[in-house]
Design an enzyme around this catalytic site. Sequence first.
Site, mmCIF file in Angstrom:
data_model
loop_
_atom_site.group_PDB
_atom_site.id
_atom_site.type_symbol
_atom_site.label_atom_id
_atom_site.label_comp_id
_atom_site.label_asym_id
_atom_site.label_seq_id
_atom_site.Cartn_x
_atom_site.Cartn_y
_atom_site.Cartn_z
ATOM 1 N N GLU A 199 60.892 128.994 -0.961
ATOM 2 C CA GLU A 199 61.325 130.801 -0.553
ATOM 3 C C GLU A 199 60.128 131.093 0.379
ATOM 4 O O GLU A 199 60.270 131.966 0.827
ATOM 5 C CB GLU A 199 60.852 131.445 -1.750
ATOM 6 C CG GLU A 199 62.049 130.904 -3.045
ATOM 7 C CD GLU A 199 62.286 131.874 -3.534
ATOM 8 O OE1 GLU A 199 60.867 132.141 -3.882
ATOM 9 O OE2 GLU A 199 63.009 131.752 -5.023
ATOM 10 N N GLY A 201 58.937 127.215 -5.875
ATOM 11 C CA GLY A 201 58.405 126.532 -4.897
ATOM 12 C C GLY A 201 57.063 125.106 -5.654
ATOM 13 O O GLY A 201 56.896 124.486 -6.648
ATOM 14 N N GLY A 259 52.984 120.130 4.563
ATOM 15 C CA GLY A 259 53.310 120.909 6.474
ATOM 16 C C GLY A 259 55.250 120.995 5.590
ATOM 17 O O GLY A 259 54.860 121.989 4.863
ATOM 18 N N TYR A 313 48.877 133.645 9.401
ATOM 19 C CA TYR A 313 48.929 132.947 8.284
ATOM 20 C C TYR A 313 47.908 131.771 9.035
ATOM 21 O O TYR A 313 47.307 131.030 7.624
ATOM 22 C CB TYR A 313 50.197 132.292 8.479
ATOM 23 C CG TYR A 313 50.432 131.517 7.392
ATOM 24 C CD1 TYR A 313 50.551 131.985 5.712
ATOM 25 C CD2 TYR A 313 50.894 130.046 8.227
ATOM 26 C CE1 TYR A 313 50.784 130.638 5.016
ATOM 27 C CE2 TYR A 313 51.168 128.951 6.455
ATOM 28 C CZ TYR A 313 51.345 129.595 5.787
ATOM 29 O OH TYR A 313 51.636 128.574 4.304
#
Length: 252
Positions: A183, A14, A178, A147
Site C-alpha cells: 500500500e 505489507g 527496493g 522520503y
Amino acid sequence: MTAGTALVTGASSGIGEQFARQLAARGHDLVLVARRADRLEALAAELPTEARVIACDLGSQAAGLPAKVAELGVDVELLVNNAGFGTHDRFWEVPEGRDAEMVRVNCEAVVVLTRAFLPAMVERGSGGVIVVASTAGMQPLPYEAVYAASKAFALNFTEALATELKGTGVSCLAVNPGPVPTEWQDVAGWSEMTKAPGTISAEQVVRESLAAYDRGARSLIPGALFRWGMRAQSIAPRALRLRVTERMYRPR
C-alpha cells in the site's frame, strides 16, 4: 514457551504484516501496532501465537506507545521498526505538513521506540532491533527528496547502532528493500514504481530479513537482482545518478 515477544509497527499491511506472520510462525508472541485497529484485530485472530493490538498513530503518539506496552506486562525481545510512508511529487507541491509528518514517523518514532526498549535488551544481554529502511536511503531521489533523506537517517542510525551493540548480545539490522508491491505506492501516489526490475514480494523481503537477522548481519538489500544492481550503480558519479533518477522518478 515462546521465542519472546516481538513488537511490530506498521503491522496492518505489507511488510509489517509479513513480519507479524513469519515471527508468529517462529513462535514469537506479538504486539501489533498501526493506526487501523480493525486490520490489526483481524490479523491477530489469524496468528498461531498470542498477539496484542495497540492502535497508534506514530506521527503524533510515538512517545506514548512504550507506556501502553508496559501496561500489557510484556518484555519486548525484538523491536521491528517498520512503520513508514512516502510521498512522490515536487517538494513544494507536497501538501504542507505532510513531509514533516513523514519525518516524525520514519525518523523520530524509530529513535523514540528504540531508545525505550533497547536498554532492557542490553541489560538482559539478548534481543534485537530491525529497522526497515530502503534503498532510497542510499542515494538522493528527486521527487522523493524527504522520503529518501528519512531513509538515509534510518539506515545510518541503524548501522551505527549495530556497531555500538557489538558484544552486548543484542542484534541490530537495517533492511533496505527496493520496490515492493504494498500500500506504500497508493499512499505515495506512484503505482508505476512496482513495475521496476527487481521487484520482490513482501514475503520474500521478510524471509530474507529474518535469515540475515539470524546470522547477525548489520544491513541487507533483499533480492539478489536489486542487491547487485545497487552495488553496480554505486560506482557511477553522483551527478549521473541524479540525472538518471530525475528522469525515472519525474511525476507524470
